[in-house]
Enzyme design. Structure first.
Site: not given
Length: 233
Positions: A39-41, A142
Site C-alpha cells: 500500500l502507498d505510505r 488514484r
C-alpha cells in the site's frame, strides 16, 4: 498475518534512515515474514503478510491469477457521472510531469488497468466511494479517480496541483498546504481483502474498519461515516 496499516507507515524500507516499516514490525512476530502486497505510505488498511514458504507460494499464485479480491473506500472531490461504473483505461508514465513517479492514463503502450466504483454517499461537493481494483497497477485507483474528474481528497500527486507533492517533499506538511488539500493524507483506505486460505481451503475475508481520520473528515463535511458500512457486497 493481516495488519491494519495506519496512514503514514511505510510497508517496507525505501529510505536509508532507519524509519520503522510494517515488515520490520511483522518480523518481530515472525522472522520469516514475507510482505505479499503493498500500500502507498498514505493509504491505510489491510496488508497480508505470510509466515511460511507454503503460504507465500499459495498467495503469490493467487495474486498472479487475480483471484484475490480487494476493496477500498475513498473520499473524492465532486460526484462521478454515474452512481456505479467501471474505468478500463491503460496506465503508463506521465510524460512531462515534474513528479518522477507520477502515472497517467495513456493512449498507447500502457498496461491495462480496470477499476470498479460505487457511490455510497455524496455530500458537500464530495463523495464517498467503494472501489474495487481488478488489476494491480501502481497508483491505479488514484490515477483512475483523477482521470474520472473526481480526484481523491488529499492526493498530492493526482489532485488539483501535482506541485503539492514537490512542496511537501521540500517543506513537509504546512497549515496552508493542509487547508488546500483538506486532509494531510490522501483519503484512501484498503477496507477488505478476500482470498482462499491455503490451510482452511475456504474463502477468508479480512476487514479493516473505516479509519478515524477519514470518519471524522466525512462527519465534519456533512456526510454520514456509517455509509462506509454499505460498501460490503
Amino acid at each position: 498475518m493481516a495488519f491494519d496499516k495506519p496512514a503514514g507507515l511505510l510497508v517496507h524500507p525505501t529510505f536509508p534512515d532507519g524509519r520503522p516499516t510494517l515488515i520490520d514490525q511483522a518480523r518481530l512476530i515472525c522472522s520469516d515474514a514475507t510482505l505479499m502486497h503493498r500500500l502507498d505510505r498514505e493509504t491505510s488498511g489491510v496488508v497480508l503478510v505470510t509466515k511460511s514458504s507454503k503460504a507465500t507460494r499459495w498467495l503469490a499464485k493467487a495474486f498472479q491469477k487475480r483471484t484475490i479480491q480487494k476493496s477500498y473506500l475513498a473520499v473524492v472531490h465532486g460526484v462521478p457521472p454515474e452512481p456505479t461504473g467501471t474505468i478500463d483505461a491503460p496506465l503508463g508514465q506521465a510524460e512531462g510531469s515534474e513528479v518522477r513517479i507520477r502515472r497517467a492514463v495513456v493512449r498507447t503502450g500502457g498496461e491495462r488497468a480496470v477499476t470498479g466504483f460505487r457511490v455510497l454517499q455524496s455530500f458537500g461537493g464530495l463523495s464517498l466511494l467503494a472501489v474495487k481494483p481488478y488489476s494491480g497497477r501502481l497508483h491505479q485507483i488514484r490515477v483512475h479517480m483523477s482521470f474520472l474528474g473526481t480526484p481523491v481528497v488529499g492526493d498530492k500527486i493526482y489532485g488539483h496541483d501535482e506541485r503539492e507533492f514537490i512542496r511537501f517533499i521540500e517543506t513537509g506538511m504546512t497549515p496552508e498546504m493542509e487547508a488546500r488539500l483538506l486532509l494531510p493524507r490522501h483519503a484512501l483506505h484498503a477496507s477488505e481483502v478476500t482470498f482462499l486460505h491455503h490451510n482452511l481451503r475456504r474463502e477468508v475475508t479480512i476487514t479493516a474498519p473505516f479509519p478515524s481520520d477519514m470518519r471524522e473528515f466525512v462527519r465534519r463535511r456533512g456526510g454520514d461515516p456509517e455509509a462506509a458500512g454499505s460498501a460490503e457486497g
